[in-house]
Design a protein around this motif. Structure first.
Motif, PDB file in Angstrom:
ATOM      1  N   UNK A  35       1.054  -1.225   0.268  1.00  0.00           N
ATOM      2  CA  UNK A  35       0.209   0.219  -0.441  1.00  0.00           C
ATOM      3  C   UNK A  35       0.567   1.002  -0.394  1.00  0.00           C
ATOM      4  N   UNK A  36       0.483   2.033   0.013  1.00  0.00           N
ATOM      5  CA  UNK A  36       0.947   4.193  -0.094  1.00  0.00           C
ATOM      6  C   UNK A  36       1.846   4.056   0.828  1.00  0.00           C
ATOM      7  N   UNK A  37       0.999   3.252   2.153  1.00  0.00           N
ATOM      8  CA  UNK A  37       1.787   3.944   3.489  1.00  0.00           C
ATOM      9  C   UNK A  37       2.628   2.833   3.871  1.00  0.00           C
ATOM     10  N   UNK A  38       2.891   2.077   3.046  1.00  0.00           N
ATOM     11  CA  UNK A  38       4.295   0.708   2.631  1.00  0.00           C
ATOM     12  C   UNK A  38       5.329   1.195   2.380  1.00  0.00           C
ATOM     13  N   UNK A  39       5.521   2.008   1.296  1.00  0.00           N
ATOM     14  CA  UNK A  39       6.486   2.829   0.178  1.00  0.00           C
ATOM     15  C   UNK A  39       5.698   2.723  -0.919  1.00  0.00           C
TER      16      UNK A  39
END
Length: 223
Positions: A90-94
């Motif tokens: 995901x976006x929060x995971x890079x």
């Protein structure tokens, strides 16, 4: 003879005085025609109001469903729920929300342009803010016109990225396009425009309150 004539005249006069006059009794039948016309008009107005209410609820339901489409795309790409975006990417995971889609564009006149945009920070932010903003606007029933404009631009770019008119991809393989023009991106764009035109946020939404804000009242395009 004169006495007889006088008696006859007096008799005629008495009969004239006591001649009964036939007047109406004062009782009138009700005007069924007038009542029927009023009833028909009331029925027509009631049916029209019911149709308007049903139409408003249908558009409101479509609006909420469309809002969930955009909001879910934002949430899945942000947190990687394992649907379109794999867990841990995901976006929060890079991960990049645009790299996967734009990086795999294999057809169309903007293929090289999309490859250059893929994974760029500005593209990621614009795409994600667009998904979030459009989703929130549709769900709340506010700013439907800006949402329709932004959504139409987004859907148009995604339509070009998939390029339905092509029968073959750049490598010569079949594109598997099911329709040379109409796909779900085009349908979504038309639905967004329709929702804005009919002010679908007035039912089951905050559209009426939004329209009363001074800024929105002075700038109709913000509706």
């Amino acid at each position: 003879m004169s006495g007889s004539n006088r008696s006859s005249s007096e008799g005629i006069t008495v009969m004239a005085v006591h001649q009964p006059t036939h007047r109406g009794s004062g009782f009138h039948l009700p005007s069924f025609r007038r009542n029927h016309a009023a009833s028909v008009q009331e029925s027509a107005e009631s049916a029209e109001a019911g149709t308007f209410t049903a139409r408003a609820y249908v558009f409101a339901s479509v609006r909420v469903l469309m809002g969930f489409v955009f909001l879910w795309a934002f949430l899945d790409k942000t947190f990687g729920f394992g649907y379109a975006t794999a867990s841990g990417k995901g976006w929060v995971d890079g991960g990049s929300p645009t790299e996967g889609f734009l990086g795999h564009v294999a057809v169309g006149p903007m293929e090289s342009v999309f490859h250059a945009w893929a994974g760029a920070a500005w593209a990621d932010w614009l795409f994600m803010l667009g998904l979030l903003g459009i989703g929130l606007a549709l769900t709340a029933g506010v700013a439907l016109r800006p949402a329709a404009l932004a959504g139409t631009v987004m859907m148009a770019l995604m339509w070009v990225a998939e390029w339905p008119p092509a029968k073959h991809l750049s490598d010569g393989s079949a594109s598997m396009s099911t329709n040379p023009f109409v796909d779900y991106h085009l349908v979504y764009a038309v639905v967004l425009i329709a929702l804005a035109v009919v002010s679908a946020g007035d039912a089951f939404g905050l559209g009426r309150l939004w329209a009363r804000l001074p800024l929105v009242r002075d700038h109709g395009w913000l509706r």
